[in-house]
Design a protein around this motif. Structure first.
Motif, PDB file in Angstrom:
ATOM      1  N   MET A 139      45.331  47.227  -8.173  1.00 29.93           N
ATOM      2  CA  MET A 139      45.794  46.507  -9.344  1.00 29.93           C
ATOM      3  C   MET A 139      46.242  45.111  -8.914  1.00 29.93           C
ATOM      4  SD  MET A 139      48.932  47.494 -11.918  1.00 29.93           S
ATOM      5  CE  MET A 139      48.142  48.938 -12.569  1.00 29.93           C
ATOM      6  N   SER A 140      45.771  44.085  -9.592  1.00 31.13           N
ATOM      7  CA  SER A 140      46.176  42.719  -9.256  1.00 31.13           C
ATOM      8  C   SER A 140      47.573  42.438  -9.784  1.00 31.13           C
ATOM      9  CB  SER A 140      45.183  41.722  -9.859  1.00 31.13           C
ATOM     10  OG  SER A 140      45.363  41.653 -11.256  1.00 31.13           O
ATOM     11  N   ASN A 141      48.186  41.358  -9.278  1.00 33.75           N
ATOM     12  CA  ASN A 141      49.523  40.974  -9.746  1.00 33.75           C
ATOM     13  C   ASN A 141      49.527  40.689 -11.243  1.00 33.75           C
ATOM     14  OD1 ASN A 141      50.749  41.272  -7.303  1.00 33.75           O
ATOM     15  ND2 ASN A 141      50.615  39.113  -6.741  1.00 33.75           N
ATOM     16  N   GLU A 142      48.427  40.099 -11.770  1.00 28.23           N
ATOM     17  CA  GLU A 142      48.359  39.805 -13.194  1.00 28.23           C
ATOM     18  C   GLU A 142      48.406  41.090 -14.018  1.00 28.23           C
ATOM     19  OE1 GLU A 142      46.062  38.476 -10.977  1.00 28.23           O
ATOM     20  OE2 GLU A 142      47.007  36.511 -10.864  1.00 28.23           O
ATOM     21  N   GLN A 143      47.675  42.108 -13.595  1.00 25.69           N
ATOM     22  CA  GLN A 143      47.674  43.375 -14.323  1.00 25.69           C
ATOM     23  C   GLN A 143      49.044  44.047 -14.232  1.00 25.69           C
ATOM     24  OE1 GLN A 143      44.326  44.989 -12.216  1.00 25.69           O
ATOM     25  NE2 GLN A 143      43.063  44.920 -14.057  1.00 25.69           N
ATOM     26  N   TYR A 144      49.682  43.942 -13.081  1.00 25.58           N
ATOM     27  CA  TYR A 144      50.986  44.563 -12.870  1.00 25.58           C
ATOM     28  C   TYR A 144      52.050  43.917 -13.743  1.00 25.58           C
ATOM     29  CZ  TYR A 144      54.836  46.595 -10.136  1.00 25.58           C
ATOM     30  OH  TYR A 144      55.951  47.281  -9.734  1.00 25.58           O
ATOM     31  N   SER A 145      51.864  42.632 -14.097  1.00 30.42           N
ATOM     32  CA  SER A 145      52.841  41.885 -14.877  1.00 30.42           C
ATOM     33  C   SER A 145      52.671  42.071 -16.377  1.00 30.42           C
ATOM     34  CB  SER A 145      52.735  40.391 -14.558  1.00 30.42           C
ATOM     35  OG  SER A 145      53.022  40.168 -13.193  1.00 30.42           O
ATOM     36  N   LEU A 146      51.605  42.690 -16.807  1.00 29.47           N
ATOM     37  CA  LEU A 146      51.320  42.846 -18.227  1.00 29.47           C
ATOM     38  C   LEU A 146      51.278  44.317 -18.601  1.00 29.47           C
ATOM     39  CD1 LEU A 146      50.363  41.789 -21.015  1.00 29.47           C
ATOM     40  CD2 LEU A 146      48.022  41.908 -20.097  1.00 29.47           C
ATOM     41  N   LEU A 147      52.042  44.671 -19.610  1.00 29.60           N
ATOM     42  CA  LEU A 147      51.953  46.003 -20.214  1.00 29.60           C
ATOM     43  C   LEU A 147      51.385  45.818 -21.609  1.00 29.60           C
ATOM     44  CD1 LEU A 147      55.331  47.849 -19.489  1.00 29.60           C
ATOM     45  CD2 LEU A 147      53.057  48.491 -18.708  1.00 29.60           C
ATOM     46  N   LYS A 148      50.228  46.358 -21.855  1.00 30.51           N
ATOM     47  CA  LYS A 148      49.635  46.292 -23.182  1.00 30.51           C
ATOM     48  C   LYS A 148      50.374  47.280 -24.097  1.00 30.51           C
ATOM     49  CE  LYS A 148      46.253  44.332 -24.026  1.00 30.51           C
ATOM     50  NZ  LYS A 148      46.077  43.036 -24.687  1.00 30.51           N
ATOM     51  N   ALA A 149      50.366  46.989 -25.394  1.00 35.23           N
ATOM     52  CA  ALA A 149      51.049  47.848 -26.368  1.00 35.23           C
ATOM     53  C   ALA A 149      50.583  49.292 -26.245  1.00 35.23           C
ATOM     54  CB  ALA A 149      50.832  47.323 -27.778  1.00 35.23           C
ATOM     55  N   SER A 150      49.300  49.486 -26.013  1.00 30.74           N
ATOM     56  CA  SER A 150      48.773  50.851 -25.890  1.00 30.74           C
ATOM     57  C   SER A 150      49.396  51.572 -24.689  1.00 30.74           C
ATOM     58  CB  SER A 150      47.249  50.835 -25.774  1.00 30.74           C
ATOM     59  OG  SER A 150      46.851  50.096 -24.628  1.00 30.74           O
ATOM     60  N   GLU A 151      49.642  50.830 -23.604  1.00 30.92           N
ATOM     61  CA  GLU A 151      50.276  51.428 -22.422  1.00 30.92           C
ATOM     62  C   GLU A 151      51.744  51.763 -22.705  1.00 30.92           C
ATOM     63  OE1 GLU A 151      48.328  49.421 -18.568  1.00 30.92           O
ATOM     64  OE2 GLU A 151      49.107  47.967 -20.039  1.00 30.92           O
ATOM     65  N   ILE A 152      52.421  50.851 -23.392  1.00 34.19           N
ATOM     66  CA  ILE A 152      53.829  51.093 -23.737  1.00 34.19           C
ATOM     67  C   ILE A 152      53.940  52.322 -24.635  1.00 34.19           C
ATOM     68  CG2 ILE A 152      55.822  50.179 -24.997  1.00 34.19           C
ATOM     69  CD1 ILE A 152      54.876  47.365 -24.063  1.00 34.19           C
ATOM     70  N   ASN A 153      53.078  52.396 -25.638  1.00 37.33           N
ATOM     71  CA  ASN A 153      53.127  53.519 -26.578  1.00 37.33           C
ATOM     72  C   ASN A 153      52.780  54.851 -25.928  1.00 37.33           C
ATOM     73  OD1 ASN A 153      53.905  51.839 -28.693  1.00 37.33           O
ATOM     74  ND2 ASN A 153      51.777  51.400 -29.255  1.00 37.33           N
ATOM     75  N   SER A 154      52.038  54.823 -24.828  1.00 37.87           N
ATOM     76  CA  SER A 154      51.671  56.079 -24.160  1.00 37.87           C
ATOM     77  C   SER A 154      52.629  56.446 -23.023  1.00 37.87           C
ATOM     78  CB  SER A 154      50.235  56.006 -23.643  1.00 37.87           C
ATOM     79  OG  SER A 154      50.140  55.061 -22.597  1.00 37.87           O
ATOM     80  N   MET A 155      53.611  55.585 -22.749  1.00 35.73           N
ATOM     81  CA  MET A 155      54.582  55.895 -21.689  1.00 35.73           C
ATOM     82  C   MET A 155      55.415  57.110 -22.082  1.00 35.73           C
ATOM     83  SD  MET A 155      56.105  52.103 -20.760  1.00 35.73           S
ATOM     84  CE  MET A 155      57.144  52.606 -19.393  1.00 35.73           C
ATOM     85  N   ASP A 156      55.675  57.976 -21.110  1.00 35.29           N
ATOM     86  CA  ASP A 156      56.598  59.085 -21.348  1.00 35.29           C
ATOM     87  C   ASP A 156      58.004  58.530 -21.453  1.00 35.29           C
ATOM     88  OD1 ASP A 156      54.665  61.086 -21.293  1.00 35.29           O
ATOM     89  OD2 ASP A 156      54.831  61.344 -19.123  1.00 35.29           O
ATOM     90  N   ALA A 157      58.737  58.966 -22.461  1.00 30.22           N
ATOM     91  CA  ALA A 157      60.123  58.531 -22.626  1.00 30.22           C
ATOM     92  C   ALA A 157      61.033  59.430 -21.800  1.00 30.22           C
ATOM     93  CB  ALA A 157      60.523  58.586 -24.094  1.00 30.22           C
ATOM     94  N   PHE A 158      62.033  58.816 -21.183  1.00 34.02           N
ATOM     95  CA  PHE A 158      63.040  59.538 -20.418  1.00 34.02           C
ATOM     96  C   PHE A 158      64.147  59.947 -21.389  1.00 34.02           C
ATOM     97  CE2 PHE A 158      67.104  59.371 -18.087  1.00 34.02           C
ATOM     98  CZ  PHE A 158      66.868  60.370 -17.151  1.00 34.02           C
ATOM     99  N   GLU A 159      64.423  61.237 -21.495  1.00 30.52           N
ATOM    100  CA  GLU A 159      65.469  61.743 -22.388  1.00 30.52           C
ATOM    101  C   GLU A 159      66.808  61.696 -21.663  1.00 30.52           C
ATOM    102  OE1 GLU A 159      66.701  65.795 -24.831  1.00 30.52           O
ATOM    103  OE2 GLU A 159      64.668  65.590 -24.054  1.00 30.52           O
ATOM    104  N   PHE A 160      67.762  60.968 -22.239  1.00 32.40           N
ATOM    105  CA  PHE A 160      69.077  60.807 -21.614  1.00 32.40           C
ATOM    106  C   PHE A 160      70.172  61.321 -22.541  1.00 32.40           C
ATOM    107  CE2 PHE A 160      73.015  58.547 -20.713  1.00 32.40           C
ATOM    108  CZ  PHE A 160      73.136  58.752 -19.356  1.00 32.40           C
ATOM    109  N   HIS A 161      71.121  62.049 -21.949  1.00 33.10           N
ATOM    110  CA  HIS A 161      72.320  62.528 -22.641  1.00 33.10           C
ATOM    111  C   HIS A 161      73.511  62.100 -21.805  1.00 33.10           C
ATOM    112  CE1 HIS A 161      70.025  65.286 -25.298  1.00 33.10           C
ATOM    113  NE2 HIS A 161      69.196  65.312 -24.264  1.00 33.10           N
ATOM    114  N   HIS A 162      74.387  61.253 -22.371  1.00 33.55           N
ATOM    115  CA  HIS A 162      75.551  60.810 -21.596  1.00 33.55           C
ATOM    116  C   HIS A 162      76.466  62.003 -21.353  1.00 33.55           C
ATOM    117  CE1 HIS A 162      79.067  58.676 -20.253  1.00 33.55           C
ATOM    118  NE2 HIS A 162      78.295  57.600 -20.114  1.00 33.55           N
ATOM    119  N   PRO A 163      76.875  62.234 -20.105  1.00 33.70           N
ATOM    120  CA  PRO A 163      77.666  63.433 -19.791  1.00 33.70           C
ATOM    121  C   PRO A 163      79.045  63.473 -20.458  1.00 33.70           C
ATOM    122  CG  PRO A 163      77.501  61.993 -17.872  1.00 33.70           C
ATOM    123  CD  PRO A 163      76.586  61.432 -18.908  1.00 33.70           C
TER     124      PRO A 163
END
Length: 160
Positions: free
Chosen positions: A1-25
């Motif tokens: 992956m080039s630096n340019e690709q690493y610096s850009l997140l396309k909307a489709s990539e953001i929408n497909s990211m797994d969300a981290f579920e957090f619960h404050h203790p």
């Protein structure tokens, strides 16, 4: 992956990211889903995250940072922002910034649709979070965090 690709997140990539579920203790009503955009593009000194609070839930806990500024921008839904001793209804397009010294703040979603917002701030090596309603602090040192009761704090005075 080039630096340019690493610096850009396309909307489709953001929408497909797994969300981290957090619960404050320290908050039984905390439930927030996080997608770490800054980390995904290699940011180390600032954090940028998309957060989602389901209906009837809260973000983290009423708190203030001692060393890190932070901000919140509402994308969709509605919420209640507690800032200092005041409460404000927030909606898409509203922006909150927490400079230093910082007002304690918190975000909750008592409404029927999810609350989605973009948040960010400094990601320093050391921060102290204050939980004024609980009389506790959290000390974060790199990846470790320690909760202490304020009553246990002793002033360090090396002059004697």
């Amino acid at each position: 992956m080039s630096n340019e690709q690493y610096s850009l997140l396309k909307a489709s990539e953001i929408n497909s990211m797994d969300a981290f579920e957090f619960h404050h203790p320290l908050n039984p009503n905390s439930e927030v889903y996080l997608r770490f955009l800054g980390r995904a593009v290699g940011l180390k000194r600032i954090g940028v995250t998309i957060a989602c609070i389901p209906p009837g839930k809260e973000s983290f806990i009423y708190h203030a940072h001692q060393n890190e500024e932070e901000w919140v921008y509402i994308l969709s839904g509605q919420g209640i922002a507690e800032i200092g001793d005041m409460e404000y209804e927030v909606e898409p397009g509203d922006f909150m910034g927490f400079g230093l010294p910082q007002q304690p703040h918190h975000l909750r979603n008592p409404f029927s649709e999810e609350l989605v917002y973009l948040m960010g701030g400094e990601a320093g090596r050391l921060d102290v979070g204050v939980f004024p309603r609980l009389g506790k602090r959290v000390i974060r040192d790199n990846e470790s965090a320690y909760i202490v009761d304020e009553s246990a704090l002793q002033l360090f005075d090396g002059s004697k």
